[in-house]
Structure formats: C-alpha cells, structure tokens
Design a protein around this motif. Structure first.
Motif, PDB file in Angstrom:
ATOM      1  N   GLU A   1       0.901  -1.114   0.099  1.00 35.80           N
ATOM      2  CA  GLU A   1      -0.103  -0.130  -0.005  1.00 35.80           C
ATOM      3  C   GLU A   1       1.004   1.325   0.101  1.00 35.80           C
TER       4      GLU A   1
ATOM      5  N   ALA B   1      -2.414   5.576  -1.667  1.00 34.59           N
ATOM      6  CA  ALA B   1      -3.380   5.861  -0.342  1.00 34.59           C
ATOM      7  C   ALA B   1      -3.695   7.243  -0.622  1.00 34.59           C
TER       8      ALA B   1
ATOM      9  N   HIS C   1      -6.112   2.368  -1.546  1.00 37.78           N
ATOM     10  CA  HIS C   1      -6.787   2.940  -0.502  1.00 37.78           C
ATOM     11  C   HIS C   1      -7.283   4.366  -0.901  1.00 37.78           C
TER      12      HIS C   1
ATOM     13  N   ASP D   1      -4.327  -5.665   6.385  1.00 37.25           N
ATOM     14  CA  ASP D   1      -3.856  -4.250   6.509  1.00 37.25           C
ATOM     15  C   ASP D   1      -2.989  -4.084   7.691  1.00 37.25           C
TER      16      ASP D   1
END
Length: 540
Positions: free
Chosen positions: A112, A185, A216, A415
């Motif tokens: 991420e 993100a 994200h 996550d």
C-alpha cells in the motif's frame, strides 16, 4: 514380444506398488483429512501427498511420507492469502512472520505504501529477502508516491510533462523488476495531492505489463461512492485491473446506505467488463495515524511545515472549526466518520508521557488532561515524532461488514504487517487485533459464531479467489501439480483470540502449516523454516 509385454507389466506393477518402509516416496503425506480444495466445493475425505514442494497426489495415497500428518477429523485447505499486507519493510529484519503463519497465512501481497527501496533497487531487495529467508510467500506493489516524491517531494503541486516522464519511467522500472502494479493511499497527505489524470497516466504504464491499480481510496466515508468511481475510472482509462483496499463504509451517519451503493457501483462496473474487485478486514474499527485528523491543507508545503503549523494556536483554532464542520472536498474527516472523539481510541502514542492513556478515547484523554480533544490528539501526534502516533477509529457497522463479506469478488486482507518479535506489535507499530487474528476471525466469527459465510466460501475467499485474482496460477487450490501451501486445522478449535483489549493474543486451531512443501508450523510449534518465495509479476 510376449516376454517384453510381461516385463513391461511387471515394471508397471512395481512402479505402482507401495514404497518400501525404509524409503519414503513422498516428503509429506496428510492422511484422512476433510479436504476443502479452495474452489468452494464441499469437502471430500482424502490423503494429500507432497514432494519437491508440489502437491503430487490427492486421493488414496499408499506410499509413505517422510513426514506423516494424521488429519482425521480436521480440515485440509490451501494456505490463506493476505491481500493487503504491510510486511515489506519488517521482513528484512525478521522473515519469520509468525503472526501471519499462526492464522493460516502462507502468502502476502504488500505495498500500500510501496516498496522500502527505490524502483531501481527492487531486484536487489527481492534477492535479499530470498537470501535471508522468508517464511511466507511475498509479492508487492510499487507506490505512485515513490515516483512522485522523486520530482515533487512531499508537497502539493502538479507535475510538469517532463516530471511526469520521470514518474512513468520509475513505474516502468518497478514493473519490470516484478511488482504486481501501482498502489495509492489517496486518503493521506501527500498522496492525496495526486490528480486522477496523473494516476491514469501512471496506470497506463502498469497496464502495459498486465499490472494492477491497488488503492486505499480518496474517501471511505461520506464520499465513498465517488471514490469508487474514481478508482474505476483510473482502471478503465489506464487499462489495469483495479483492487480496492479494505472496502468499508466508514461513516456512522451513512451506515446501511453507503455500503449497498458501493456494492452496486462495483457490481455495475464488473457487469460492463471492468476488472475491479476488493478486499476487506473483518473488524468494525480501522486503525491509522492521528495525522488523518488534520485537514489536508496543513500539509500542502510538506510535513515539516505542517508540524510548524500544527503548533500554532491560531492555526489550531481554525482546524477545530474545520473538524467540527465535517469533511472537505480534499479531506476525509475521520473524526466525523467515527461519530466524534469518543470513538477514536489511542492505540500507540510512542511516548512515555501518553502510554498510560493507551486504550482510552481521545475525548477521555482530553478530559483527563484538561484539554480540548483536538489539542490532546495533536499534542500526542507531535510528541510521537519521528514515529507515527496511531489510533483506532470505530467507523464501521456490522451489517455493512456482513454485506461486503458476502460479495463473491471480495477477498480478505489484514492491513497489518508481520511482527518483528512475536507477541509484540506488528511492523506498523499499530496494536490492532487484525495483525494477529484477521484470517482466523473470518472463520471464527463469520462462519462459526454467526452464519454469514459457509466454511467453503470463507476458504475460497482466502485461497483460490485471491490466487486467481493475482494471477498465481500455481497456488490457491488443493490439486495435483499446485504449489504445496497447505493448512490443517481443527474447526472446533479455530478462534481468532485477538481483541481490541488484547490485540496481541494468539489464534488457535491452525496446528499444521506448510509453505512450498516445508513445515512452517508442526503440531502447533513454529519450526523456523524459511520456505517462502518472492512472487514476481511477469512483465513481458
């Protein structure tokens, strides 16, 4: 001729005969288990034989294994795949990933925040992981912010055509090194300074390698549906597959409304041919930094300038008004989404001053300190530097979690990272139960304690579906010829263990875990084996 035929028949009989007791035919044989193949089929009673890291037989196995596992009364499944892992950095320090293994995870897809090295150094990074040894299979994305920071740093701004060219070259370098695609993100600064158009341009580069756009999203609260639509647009225009990280309707005022709209938006895109899917974690609280409570404009000139602003009482007065007013076009207000400071719980202040307040709400901490809750939060944020103070945000409703989990295109991602030291917080420094219980909780809570999923579908969501999704054609199924990533578990004993009060508690039930044909957990004991492989996406 007759003699030759008889000789051939004799050879065939010998080749099919059971192996002599002194010479094991296989490395591992799992005996008499309830085999769930991972595709969603009902279980069948069968043996599973492994040799050379490969499943070589499923059915009645007469030959002996050097290692024999009695699976009677237990389930045998493929190893679980964590679709949103955060272990890219910590595995360099300790490749053991014990908290992942103990909840049945044998493969992780990280990134991420990208890779812990620049694009040009990714081949060396991958080689280092393999040389040092990792206990789980590992793949990763490359963050678009890694490319952007080379030309714009951490400040706001629009890249010039020349700067975009540099960014595109960085993405191409990363793709050719074996990353699975690009990630964003967008809810965080400085990532949220990136425009849709810039991301489409970078997605096109990843798309030429058959890559992914994993995100994200820009908002998971009031503007959830527009954020999904942006992700889909980037996928369509960029020619990439879209993976939505930790799908959630994290907005108390929108419970029961936003998630059905989100599901409809994704399903409609899939119906018209967009390859979009999502992963999720099975918890009502998200976990991230306290910096998300600060409106975006504060960080527009970079982190250092933002911290200066955050120390200014006049700036804080303005910020408090903005927090009270709700989300802004370029800022997702997590305080509003959680329903106020009462539902924002301090997880890790990285400071002796605030350690006593871990597990308390920011509202309660503010009251104890005689401060406005916002001041308490931002003082904790500053006091933790250079580390990142973290909190739990109770934003999700259980009916929305259940609705998302039932979608066939949703897989499971934690996550969370591997723990450098088992029994301590994960590599993110965030004590959230998902780091130790995530995949186990899917079965313990959503199969056993309430009938949201069947066991067959829960296993599918954590095995064959994510493997198919990521193009891992040799993993995710208990079938002959597949890589031997396998679990043996006692359904009656499966429990996630970890809770918000005790986030580091161990799960139970997963007593035998095999990674690439190597015993990673044997009768509940970590072996210390490093059977994992780096998974490189091919860019032809």
């Amino acid at each position: 001729m007759k003699r030759l035929l008889l000789s051939a028949a004799a050879m065939l009989l010998v080749s099919n005969a059971p192996a002599p007791s002194g010479a094991p035919e296989y490395d591992i044989v799992i005996r008499g288990g309830r085999v769930l193949d991972g595709a969603g089929n009902p279980w069948v009673k069968a043996d599973v034989a492994v040799k050379g890291g490969i499943i070589v037989r499923v059915g009645d196995v007469s030959g002996r294994g050097a290692k024999e596992i009695d699976a009677r009364g237990r389930y045998v499944t493929p190893g679980f795949i964590d679709m949103m892992d955060q272990s890219g950095r910590v595995l360099l320090k300790n490749g053991g990933a014990e908290n992942k293994l103990r909840m049945g995870v044998t493969t992780v897809i990280a990134g991420e925040g990208g890779t812990p090295v620049e694009a040009k150094d990714i081949p060396t990074y991958f080689d280092t992981l393999e040389k040092q040894g990792i206990a789980v299979n590992f793949g990763t994305y490359y963050s678009t912010m890694q490319a952007r920071s080379k030309v714009l740093g951490d400040a706001a701004g629009t890249p010039t055509p020349a700067q975009m060219k540099v960014m595109e070259q960085e993405v191409e370098t990363a793709m050719r090194a074996g990353v699975f695609g690009i990630s964003t993100a967008l809810v965080y600064s400085p990532s949220n300074f990136q425009s849709t158009a810039d991301l489409v341009a970078l997605a096109k580069v990843a798309g030429r390698c058959g890559g992914y756009y994993a995100t994200h999203m820009r908002d998971e609260a009031a503007k959830l549906v527009p954020a999904i639509e942006e992700a889909i647009e980037i996928g369509e225009k960029g020619g990439v597959k879209v993976e939505i990280f930790h799908l959630k309707a994290g907005y108390r005022p929108g419970w029961g409304k936003l998630m059905p709209q989100a599901v409809q938006a994704i399903a409609a895109a899939r119906a018209r041919g967009v390859d979009v899917a999502a992963d999720m974690y099975p918890y009502a609280a998200g976990g991230t930094g306290l910096d998300i409570t600060v409106p975006t404009w504060v960080w527009a000139e970079g982190k250092a300038k933002g911290i200066e602003r955050l120390k200014d009482p006049a700036v804080r007065a303005r910020l408090k008004q903005e927090v009270a007013a709700g989300s802004q076009p370029d800022w997702s207000n997590f305080v509003e989404a959680a329903g106020g400071w009462d539902n924002v719980i301090l997880a890790n202040g990285h400071s002796d001053t605030y350690r006593q307040y871990h597990g308390q709400s920011i509202a309660a901490i503010g009251k104890a300190l005689g401060k406005d809750p916002a001041d308490a939060a931002w003082d904790i944020l500053i006091g933790a530097l250079p580390k990142r103070a973290t909190a739990l945000y109770f934003m999700m409703g259980e009916p929305d979690i259940e609705l998302a989990m039932r979608q066939p295109w949703v897989s499971i991602g934690s996550d969370a990272g591997a723990a450098e030291v088992y029994g301590q917080v994960d590599g993110l420094g965030l004590p959230h139960p998902r780091a130790y219980g995530n995949h186990a909780r899917v079965i313990a809570e959503y199969v056993k304690r309430r009938p949201v999923l069947t066991l067959e579908d829960a296993v599918r969501k954590m095995t064959s579906w994510p493997a198919e999704r990521m193009g891992l054609s040799d993993r995710g199924l208990v079938r002959q010829g597949m890589r031997a990533d396998l679990l043996v578990f006692d359904l009656a004993k499966v429990d996630d263990g970890a809770s918000y009060e005790k986030p580091l508690a161990s799960p139970t039930g997963f007593d035998d875990v095999i990674v690439n044909g190597v015993m990673a957990i044997d009768k509940g004991q970590i072996t210390g084996a490093r059977g994992g492989k780096v998974l490189r996406h091919s860019c032809s």
